[in-house]
Scaffold this motif. Structure first.
Motif, PDB file in Angstrom:
ATOM      1  N   LEU A   1      20.006  39.778 -79.044  1.00 17.41           N
ATOM      2  CA  LEU A   1      20.377  40.364 -77.752  1.00 17.41           C
ATOM      3  C   LEU A   1      19.748  39.530 -76.646  1.00 17.41           C
ATOM      4  CD1 LEU A   1      21.825  43.016 -76.780  1.00 17.41           C
ATOM      5  CD2 LEU A   1      19.570  44.069 -76.733  1.00 17.41           C
ATOM      6  N   ARG A   2      20.537  39.238 -75.620  1.00 16.29           N
ATOM      7  CA  ARG A   2      20.006  38.524 -74.449  1.00 16.29           C
ATOM      8  C   ARG A   2      20.329  39.310 -73.196  1.00 16.29           C
ATOM      9  NH1 ARG A   2      18.275  33.515 -75.967  1.00 16.29           N
ATOM     10  NH2 ARG A   2      17.932  32.869 -73.830  1.00 16.29           N
ATOM     11  N   LYS A   3      19.436  39.211 -72.218  1.00 16.27           N
ATOM     12  CA  LYS A   3      19.626  39.907 -70.953  1.00 16.27           C
ATOM     13  C   LYS A   3      19.794  38.874 -69.846  1.00 16.27           C
ATOM     14  CE  LYS A   3      17.522  43.185 -67.813  1.00 16.27           C
ATOM     15  NZ  LYS A   3      16.295  43.861 -67.373  1.00 16.27           N
TER      16      LYS A   3
ATOM     17  N   ALA B   1      15.943  36.074 -74.016  1.00 13.60           N
ATOM     18  CA  ALA B   1      16.035  36.813 -75.273  1.00 13.60           C
ATOM     19  C   ALA B   1      15.210  38.081 -75.125  1.00 13.60           C
ATOM     20  CB  ALA B   1      15.508  35.955 -76.411  1.00 13.60           C
TER      21      ALA B   1
END
Lengths: 238, 238
Positions: free
Chosen positions: B154-156, B166
């Motif tokens: 998951l990356r924001k 990350a």
């Protein structure tokens, strides 16, 4: 591949253990439709570019099994095999050593701008369009990876079982593979000491400070096969 | 339902527009296997508890179509219909008005601890086990919802197209429905003014400060049908 294009590699990481231990069959060898998963995966890259150099990272204990599988299925996609390491990081490092040796042997200065993709062996449904998009973008930006938006509501927990807060899902993306980088850069990035927060290759490259890989649009079909339900879904999507 | 158990409601929100506009058919009416999606969804709650009170929130322009659908398929699961509102928030509010009137008419003090679930009409694969787990937990905690862990990296992103980081996926969960609450509490929570950050019912309840709903284990099969690919996947999982 045109003569003026750079060399492309893909390191396919097939880390699933268990074959010798009497446990479950590793996911990469499970049947998906007419053939085991890993044959689909290698084929996907061969379909994208019949001259791509495929490096398969496989635990040593699975080499004979793999060899027999290729024979049984008449699988002729060219590839080389390297030994898997203790962790995914070490497996990729082994693959990169082969890339480095191959490029050094050919004596091209600066590796001639070669590109190296790193792909999960258990993502067999990767399509040529997505592969092409990531390699092309990596050629411009030195690093690129596919990702897809989060479509369900997302909540973040401060700790397992603790209070959660809703987060803005539009800021989050689910990261897939292949993650593709300039050969020089990814080889250098993997000279770092291993850290547990290296969950994928983008995180290794970012920690090196050598490049900020950019995101390209991934594919909903490019799922990672980890549960029996994933196989049902993958079969339906094929 | 045992006599000593409280009344259970479920508000099924079928918001998909388009039937009168000549556009695509709303997802809730698309066929999935032998029947349209929404018949599966209502049936799932009826299978869980044949005495659950089902309230279907439907845009006014789809009532006749729905009525004909029930006739054509011989669908006899008891339910009541209320009109959809401008947004999901307003649709749920309309459903809750019916719950409130029903309970008030029966004259039970404090609504006798009744529970209200709110469920997406386009999640037809919800199973009895998950429904039961959420209602049971909500009975103890006043509010509960199903969720599943994030399995991809998951990356924001700080903003669309901007730099990403990350994030630790083990802290994130994908939220599903039904989200279930004590009737008194959810009715009160929905007296708040609508705010755009109300993306689901848990967020409405949390903003009210009346309760902190707790998470229970959701089901990977409980997907929200939004794209043609989702229908392929759902069909395979049935």
């Amino acid at each position: 591949m045109n003569a003026d294009e750079q060399t492309r590699f893909v390191i396919v990481v097939a880390g699933g253990k268990g074959l010798r231990m009497g446990g479950d069959m590793p996911k990469q060898f499970m049947p998906l439709g007419d053939r085991p998963v890993l044959l689909h995966t290698l084929d996907a890259f061969y379909r994208y570019d019949s001259e791509i150099r495929i490096i398969l990272v496989l635990p040593d204990g699975q080499r004979v099994y793999w060899h027999n599988l290729c024979t049984d299925y008449g699988f002729t996609v060219p590839h080389r095999i390297v030994s898997g390491g203790e962790t995914r990081f070490h497996s990729v490092k082994n693959g990169l050593a082969l890339v480095e040796n191959a490029l050094a042997a050919e004596g091209t200065a600066g590796f001639g701008g070669a590109l190296v993709g790193i792909h999960d062996g258990v993502r067999p449904l990767i399509d040529s369009k997505t592969i092409a998009a990531v390699y092309e973008r990596a050629d411009f930006e030195n690093g690129a990876y596919p990702a897809i938006p989060v479509t369900d509501s997302l909540r973040k927990f401060s700790a397992p079982g603790k209070k959660s807060v809703a987060v803005d899902r539009s800021k989050y993306y689910l990261v897939q593979t292949p993650q593709v980088f300039r050969a020089e850069l990814i080889i250098k990035a993997y000279r770092q000491e291993y850290r547990p927060e290296f969950t994928d290759d983008v995180s290794v490259v970012e920690a090196s400070g050598l490049c900020n890989p950019v995101m390209v649009e991934g594919s909903r079909k490019n799922i990672k096969l980890t549960t029996p339900l994933d196989f049902v879904i993958a079969k339906a999507m094929m």
